[in-house]
Design a protein around this motif. Structure first.
Motif, mmCIF file in Angstrom:
data_model
loop_
_atom_site.group_PDB
_atom_site.id
_atom_site.type_symbol
_atom_site.label_atom_id
_atom_site.label_comp_id
_atom_site.label_asym_id
_atom_site.label_seq_id
_atom_site.Cartn_x
_atom_site.Cartn_y
_atom_site.Cartn_z
ATOM 1 N N GLU A 38 115.122 12.599 -67.178
ATOM 2 C CA GLU A 38 114.542 12.402 -65.843
ATOM 3 C C GLU A 38 114.519 10.936 -65.430
ATOM 4 N N VAL A 39 114.232 10.035 -66.384
ATOM 5 C CA VAL A 39 114.030 8.633 -66.008
ATOM 6 C C VAL A 39 115.299 7.789 -66.085
ATOM 7 N N CYS A 40 116.370 8.322 -66.653
ATOM 8 C CA CYS A 40 117.576 7.508 -66.835
ATOM 9 C C CYS A 40 118.185 7.130 -65.481
ATOM 10 N N PRO A 41 118.339 5.830 -65.210
ATOM 11 C CA PRO A 41 118.834 5.425 -63.893
ATOM 12 C C PRO A 41 120.327 5.622 -63.687
ATOM 13 N N THR A 42 121.076 5.873 -64.761
ATOM 14 C CA THR A 42 122.531 5.960 -64.599
ATOM 15 C C THR A 42 123.100 7.313 -65.039
ATOM 16 N N LYS A 43 122.219 8.236 -65.378
ATOM 17 C CA LYS A 43 122.645 9.541 -65.908
ATOM 18 C C LYS A 43 123.385 9.396 -67.233
ATOM 19 N N CYS A 82 125.185 3.675 -70.522
ATOM 20 C CA CYS A 82 123.828 3.157 -70.739
ATOM 21 C C CYS A 82 123.769 1.673 -70.390
ATOM 22 N N ILE A 83 122.712 1.293 -69.631
ATOM 23 C CA ILE A 83 122.559 -0.120 -69.257
ATOM 24 C C ILE A 83 121.548 -0.823 -70.166
ATOM 25 N N LYS A 104 127.123 6.144 -74.311
ATOM 26 C CA LYS A 104 127.002 4.702 -74.561
ATOM 27 C C LYS A 104 127.755 3.867 -73.528
ATOM 28 N N ASN A 105 128.750 4.478 -72.916
ATOM 29 C CA ASN A 105 129.531 3.722 -71.933
ATOM 30 C C ASN A 105 128.822 3.604 -70.585
#
Lengths: 161, 348
Positions: free
Chosen positions: A64-69, A88-89, A85-86
């Motif tokens: 829910e909280v991940c800004p980049t899916k 994830c910020i 991993k590609n």
């Protein structure tokens, strides 16, 4: 049913931490338990060891909280929750959101990582000889407990046998 | 001394707050809130007809152009937000990937925050540029400029509230998981923002000519500080009762490792010193040193408020932990010393 889940039996765990070792070797190529996706939480005074792995929650806060899916669910792979991993910020919002404290920040890769069932063959399950961790069909997770309860019931009504 | 019986597992559990978001995020939350708050207050005050334009300091010459800096104290908020936003990027594991969050605005509050802040910064800086630049083709007095002003005002409000929503959206920290947090951060943003405007206008020497404007701003700022105090009390008292970890967080903030930040930084610097100094200053009109000191203290208090709330965030208890407590209580019940007696002061 195809979907499988990790089932932990903390009463069997001896705290050997072999699961941490094989997990880190599988995912990072190094025997470094600090980078393992499974952690053994120990209460040495009590003689209690609890393997903590991702629960792949039905309502996953990390997704829910991940800004980049980057953190997403894969229904085709045992309905697992995994982090790309590609994408994830490294904002670590998922780490704060997870009630089980599961995802962790890999300081070497600078991204957040978590359990992904080792693509269907969890190494922690494969190497745990005492089967404190098992990988079972989701609808059969409580069969053991049902059997234990039945045995107790049997013992109470017929203690001589 | 009063004593309390605590099961062994409870003793093993110590007050361990989250360690992922630290000072860098606190700076980001603070600058975003303060900058947005100052823009909101500045715009509302100018709409109300209170002029903060120091006429004697209305222009400076640069590269042959005469720049009008009279409205800079009103519109400087977006600069603060623009300075604060990179702090969020600095905290990322892979910094250049912040673009990924911008490209997925509907996924989460971190992503929405990027969009909200970007729109506010763009509109705010356009308005700042409009008020400074001398070009006639800008038609600075045109009523059409009211449209970007309204948009920037809305996004300034959104920015101030968003800083609280960002924390609330994580859900698993009971101290943050309340609607009072965005309200608290909004009120704090407005109080620190109004003080930032007072300080910046103080620097121009305008208040020596127009004490009425200072009175209006100070009055508003003092009301906001009182409201902030009430909201902070409500926030802490509600969170204390909300959940076990909410209680732990409040205890950590009030009596634990964070007590210096809370009592010294938030209560003394953020509330008591500014209110006392401003009241003393009201007896000495024309002496702005006390107001300047009070302003600096209040701005520091705003930062410590965010830092304290960030550092005191303890995660919710997992269901497994409750099971372990029950199991160990049963196991402890079988031994000759089932419960351990500890002093109340130690249990804190």
């Amino acid at each position: 049913m195809d979907e499988k889940v990790l089932v932990v039996d903390q009463q069997r765990c001896t705290g050997c931490r072999l699961c941490e070792l094989v997990c880190s070797v599988f995912h990072t190529g190094t025997s470094n338990p600090s980078r393992a996706r499974v952690k053994i939480v120990k209460w040495e005074d009590e003689g209690l060891y609890l393997p903590m792995a991702c629960n792949h929650c039905e309502k996953a806060y990390c997704v829910e909280v991940c800004p980049t899916k980057a953190c997403h669910r894969e229904p085709e792979n045992n309905n697992r929750v995994t982090i790309d991993k590609n994408l994830c910020i490294g904002c670590r919002t998922c780490i704060i959101a997870c009630p089980f404290g599961h995802p962790f920040f890999d300081v070497q890769e600078r991204v957040t990582v978590k359990c992904d069932y080792c693509d269907g063959d969890p190494q922690c399950v494969r190497f745990c000889d005492i089967q404190a961790i098992s990988f079972r069909d989701a609808d059969k997770t409580n069969v053991t407990k049902k059997r234990e309860a039945a045995l107790k019931f049997k013992a109470s009504i017929n203690p001589s046998r | 001394m009063a004593t309390e019986n605590i099961p062994p597992v409870r003793i093993l559990r110590h007050l361990r707050p989250q360690e992922e978001w630290k000072e860098i995020i606190a700076i980001y939350l603070y600058l975003a809130g303060m900058g947005a708050g100052s823009f909101v207050i500045g715009t509302l005050v100018s709409w109300m007809g209170v002029r903060l334009d120091p006429s004697f300091l209305s222009s400076i010459d640069l590269f042959g152009y005469t720049l009008n800096v009279s409205k800079v104290p009103i519109f400087w908020g977006p600069i603060m937000v623009a300075i604060g936003a990179p702090f969020l990027i600095l905290d990322l594991g892979i910094k250049w990937r912040f673009m990924y969050a911008c490209l997925n605005p509907r996924t989460s509050w971190v992503a929405r925050g990027f969009i909200i802040l970007s729109i506010f910064i763009i509109f705010g800086l356009v308005l700042l540029a409009k008020s400074i630049l001398p070009f006639e083709w800008l038609h600075a007095d045109s009523a059409l400029w009211r449209i970007p002003e309204v948009i920037a005002l809305l996004f300034a409000f959104a920015t101030a509230i968003y800083t609280g929503i960002l924390l609330k959206a994580t859900k698993s920290v009971p101290l943050w998981n309340t609607s009072l947090l965005p309200i608290l951060f909004l009120v704090s943003a407005l109080s620190t923002g109004s003080m930032a405007i007072i300080l910046s206008t103080l620097g121009t020497g305008f208040f020596t000519h127009d004490a009425g404007a200072l009175k209006v701003l100070m009055g508003g700022e003092q009301v906001l500080v009182v409201i902030e105090g009430i909201v902070l009390y409500l926030f802490l008292s509600r969170r204390y009762r909300a959940a076990e970890q909410g209680k732990d967080s409040v205890r950590l903030l009030l009596f634990g490792e964070m007590k210096m930040i809370f009592w010294g930084g938030v209560v003394l610097l953020g509330f008591i010193f500014p209110v006392v100094l401003e009241n003393i200053a009201s007896f000495f009109p024309g002496n702005f040193v006390l107001i300047f000191v009070a302003g600096i203290f209040l701005l520091c208090g705003g930062f410590f408020l965010r830092l304290g709330i960030l550092h005191a965030g303890i995660k919710d208890q997992i269901p497994m932990h409750r099971l372990m407590e029950i199991q160990h209580s049963i196991m402890a019940g079988r031994t000759h010393n089932p419960r351990i007696t500890v002093h109340e002061s130690q249990s804190h």
